[in-house]
Design an enzyme around this catalytic site. Structure first.
Site, PDB file in Angstrom:
ATOM      1  N   LYS A  14       0.851  -1.193   0.000  1.00 40.47           N
ATOM      2  CA  LYS A  14       0.000   0.000   0.000  1.00 40.47           C
ATOM      3  C   LYS A  14       0.890   1.246   0.000  1.00 40.47           C
ATOM      4  CE  LYS A  14      -4.517   0.502   2.278  1.00 40.47           C
ATOM      5  NZ  LYS A  14      -5.204   0.557   3.584  1.00 40.47           N
TER       6      LYS A  14
HETATM    7  O1  G3P Z   1      -8.579   1.378   4.890  1.00 37.98           O
HETATM    8  C1  G3P Z   1      -8.773   2.736   5.177  1.00 37.98           C
HETATM    9  C2  G3P Z   1      -9.560   2.866   6.426  1.00 37.98           C
HETATM   10  O2  G3P Z   1      -8.937   2.186   7.495  1.00 37.98           O
HETATM   11  C3  G3P Z   1      -9.785   4.315   6.804  1.00 37.98           C
HETATM   12  O3  G3P Z   1     -10.967   4.349   7.521  1.00 37.98           O
HETATM   13  O4  G3P Z   1     -12.578   5.214   9.172  1.00 37.98           O
HETATM   14  O5  G3P Z   1     -10.141   5.881   9.298  1.00 37.98           O
HETATM   15  O6  G3P Z   1     -11.593   6.763   7.451  1.00 37.98           O
HETATM   16  P1  G3P Z   1     -11.329   5.606   8.418  1.00 37.98           P
END
Ligand code: G3P
Length: 217
Positions: free
Chosen positions: A83
């Site tokens: 990633k």
């Molecule tokens: O894979 C990306 C994810 O973990 C981000 O999620 O909720 O931190 O925007 P969030």
């Protein structure tokens, strides 16, 4: 549509893996930090648990170090997807890794223009963060629609991996649009099973069945 689990918690992954719905796993530096464990050991353990792609994110921001880190992460297991962030250095790293046969998931995508560049850089996956766009009053799912249209227009192989998912509606909307993958926090995957009418309907079936005194076995 493929479902990935967005977690670096081994126990969470083990819990959901038996469902048969976990087609891969995505991690990021925040999820690794939350796990409290070593990244290399954690990614190796996840790759041994899950057959599908496991995203492991570089932590450098310059091209040279990103590339070195990416090669080290890719060497952990055949199902590691490296990633990288959607920056100029990240896309250079994506191109270099993709040219050597390593699958790359380009993350922190917030515009269709960024997604176009990621596809041209040879990304295997693009991760648009729909929840974070919604959080600031933008149209996260509109971005998914735009990316899917652009990728179809030019027959890009890059898979649209909907990330930052906040609700089961996000999952349904992503499926309606035709996104390739959603990556879900475990609680969202659990929520997909649930509906109060299912629970109450089953309770009623069981109560009526109990009255019959019968047994199937
Ligand atoms: O894979 C990306 C994810 O973990 C981000 O999620 O909720 O931190 O925007 P969030």
């Amino acid at each position: 549509m493929k479902i990935f689990l967005d977690s670096a918690d081994i126990n969470e992954i083990k819990t959901h893996q038996n469902s048969g719905f976990v087609d891969g796993v995505t991690t990021n530096p925040s999820l690794i930090a939350k796990s409290g464990r070593n990244i290399l050991e954690t990614i190796a353990e996840i790759c041994a648990l899950v057959d599908g792609p496991v995203s492991a994110e570089v932590t450098a921001t310059d091209f040279e170090t990103m590339l070195t880190e990416g090669r080290k992460l890719a060497a952990i297991a055949p199902n590691v997807t490296v990633k990288v962030p959607l920056t100029e250095a990240g896309l250079r790293t994506c191109s270099a890794l993709a040219d050597s046969g390593t699958k790359v998931n380009v993350t922190l995508c917030f515009t269709a223009g960024q997604a176009l560049l990621a596809a041209k850089a040879g990304a295997s996956f693009i991760s648009p963060f729909v929840g974070r766009l919604d959080d600031i009053g933008k149209d996260g799912m509109g971005l998914i629609e735009d990316i899917c249209t652009i990728y179809a227009n030019f027959d890009f192989d890059t898979e649209v991996l909907v990330a930052s998912v906040r609700s089961t509606q996000h999952v349904v909307d992503a499926a309606l649009i035709g996104a390739d993958v959603v990556t879900l926090p475990p609680k969202i995957l659990t929520s997909l099973y649930k509906h109060p009418l299912t629970d109450s309907g089953l309770d009623a079936f069981m109560a009526d069945w109990k009255q019959t005194g019968q047994s199937i076995l």
